[in-house]
Design an enzyme around this catalytic site. Structure first.
Site, PDB file in Angstrom:
ATOM      1  CE1 TYR A  76      -4.649   2.134  10.577  1.00 16.29           C
ATOM      2  CE2 TYR A  76      -3.626   1.858   8.423  1.00 16.29           C
ATOM      3  CZ  TYR A  76      -4.733   2.135   9.194  1.00 16.29           C
ATOM      4  OH  TYR A  76      -5.927   2.420   8.589  1.00 16.29           O
TER       5      TYR A  76
ATOM      6  NE  ARG B 112      -1.787  -1.827   3.578  1.00 14.00           N
ATOM      7  CZ  ARG B 112      -2.111  -2.046   4.850  1.00 14.00           C
ATOM      8  NH1 ARG B 112      -3.285  -1.641   5.306  1.00 14.00           N
ATOM      9  NH2 ARG B 112      -1.252  -2.643   5.670  1.00 14.00           N
TER      10      ARG B 112
ATOM     11  CG  ASP C 114      -2.466  -5.734  13.329  1.00 14.07           C
ATOM     12  OD1 ASP C 114      -3.251  -6.165  14.194  1.00 14.07           O
ATOM     13  OD2 ASP C 114      -2.822  -4.965  12.416  1.00 14.07           O
TER      14      ASP C 114
ATOM     15  CD  GLU D 179      -2.176   1.846  15.746  1.00 11.07           C
ATOM     16  OE1 GLU D 179      -1.226   1.583  16.507  1.00 11.07           O
ATOM     17  OE2 GLU D 179      -2.023   2.346  14.607  1.00 11.07           O
TER      18      GLU D 179
ATOM     19  CG  HIS E 146      -0.624  -2.154  15.182  1.00 10.74           C
ATOM     20  ND1 HIS E 146      -1.919  -2.206  15.662  1.00 10.74           N
ATOM     21  CD2 HIS E 146      -0.725  -2.010  13.835  1.00 10.74           C
ATOM     22  CE1 HIS E 146      -2.764  -2.104  14.648  1.00 10.74           C
ATOM     23  NE2 HIS E 146      -2.073  -1.969  13.533  1.00 10.74           N
TER      24      HIS E 146
ATOM     25  CE  LYS F  83       1.362  -2.953   9.372  1.00 10.04           C
ATOM     26  NZ  LYS F  83       0.311  -3.242  10.375  1.00 10.04           N
TER      27      LYS F  83
END
Length: 380
Positions: free
Chosen positions: A98, A19, A274, A122, A100, A79
């Protein structure tokens, strides 16, 4: 006078990540408003966007990853940064992606050490507790989970040979979804559309009632507890783990003892992987090229970037969701944008060397400081 905001979009380096953070049409809107955007060459190639399209949209093409990081004040990614990018971190630089961080201790420590303002997509949250940037990728992942499951049930792929929708006179496959949030709802929609027998488990009775109404009673709903999990998993041809706790590790809800009792050749996909995952037997991360491993006769899928299977759709979906927040940063500058936008503030996980997300601080067992105090603006 505040520093000029320069947005940078490096090429994604995470394994199998296809992406891109912003599509050319969204960059054209930023360029029209006078904002500078630097895009690494071939950053959009795997999503079907050429450098020429980005140039036409008003972006400047950089020849390397390092050039983007050096020139940009705000890094826009899909990411989390990879280890090779840690050396590029700068004090007060904004990284918006994102992240995480609950399962990324080394990255978190680097963000703190370099005093980076890390905005986790997120964690961006509206006043009514919606997660506007997690939603589009959760929608994609939920829908893909059933597509993948139906494919891997085919005998040539090691599955049990069950057709998910059945045929007249033969019962359909059983889909069990743990978690009735955005992932679960979208998985249920696709499973119903394919003719499956669908059960959704959740601890929120109001959410179950909403799903039942939204899906016209086409699903079975169950209050989620150890008993219902065990009984429903025994019946499952496809099991979807879809429980996420923002900023925390995902709870382990399905133990190895339950997996061992599942039907041989059935398929488990852990969409929460994830954040650590909901299924105890998901003991490794898988990739888009090799998405499945077998354990106890059950197929396991633990791909952390599932939406990369459909990068064009996913890139458009994320880009349209994140654009309003990027525009706000461009309009006000990052620091003032945090003061002006409560949702954006909620997304900040680290700021000037401290953890600003309560859930992350609890997970890491470190002190937590409210972002509103650090930017000199106390929220009532």
């Amino acid at each position: 006078m505040r520093m000029k905001t320069v947005f940078g979009i490096p090429k994604e380096l995470k394994t199998d990540e296809t992406r891109v953070a912003l599509t050319p049409d969204c960059i054209a809107m930023l360029a029209k408003d006078g904002y500078e955007v630097i895009v690494e060459t071939k950053a959009g190639e795997l999503s079907g966007f050429s450098d020429e399209q980005y140039i036409q949209s008003g972006a400047v093409i950089a020849s390397s990853n390092k050039e983007v990081w050096d020139k940009a004040t705000v890094i826009l990614k899909v990411k989390e940064p990879q280890k090779s990018e840690y050396e590029f971190f700068k004090e007060d630089q904004v990284i918006f992606s994102y992240l995480h961080l609950a399962v990324e201790e080394e990255l978190t420590n680097q963000l703190l050490k370099k005093k980076v303002c890390a905005i986790a997509a997120e964690s961006v949250e509206t006043t009514n507790k919606e997660l506007p940037l997690l939603r589009p990728m959760s929608e994609v992942a939920g829908r893909l989970s059933i597509q993948l499951g139906a494919n891997y049930l085919e005998s040539v792929n090691g599955g049990s040979g069950v057709l998910i929708g059945g045929v007249p006179g033969v019962q359909p496959g059983k889909v069990v979804i743990i978690g009735g949030g955005v992932v679960g709802a979208n998985a249920a929609k696709v499973a119903i559309g394919m003719g499956a027998d669908v059960s959704v488990l959740d601890i929120n009775s109001e959410r179950l009632a909403h799903l039942d109404l939204m899906l016209n009673g086409a699903i079975k709903t169950h209050y989620c507890n150890p008993y219902t999990i065990k009984e429903e998993c025994k019946k499952a041809d496809i099991l979807v783990g879809a429980v996420l706790l923002p900023g925390k590790k995902a709870p382990k809800l399905v133990g190895a003892d339950i997996v061992k009792e599942m039907k041989k050749g059935s398929f488990i996909i852990d969409v929460a992987i994830d954040q650590g995952g909901n299924i105890e037997t998901m003991d490794r991360i898988t990739t888009l090229k090799n998405p499945v491993f077998e354990k106890y006769g059950i197929l396991h899928c633990a791909v952390p970037n599932l939406p990369s299977l459909t990068p064009r759709t996913s890139s458009f979906a994320y880009s349209y969701a994140v654009l309003p927040y990027v525009q706000k940063i461009g309009e006000y500058g990052a620091y003032m944008a945090l003061k002006e936008c409560e949702s954006l503030r909620a997304g900040v996980n680290t700021f000037r060397g401290v953890v600003t997300n309560k859930n992350l601080a609890e997970t890491m067992n470190v002190p937590h400081t409210e972002i509103s105090l650090l930017i000199g603006f106390k929220v009532a």
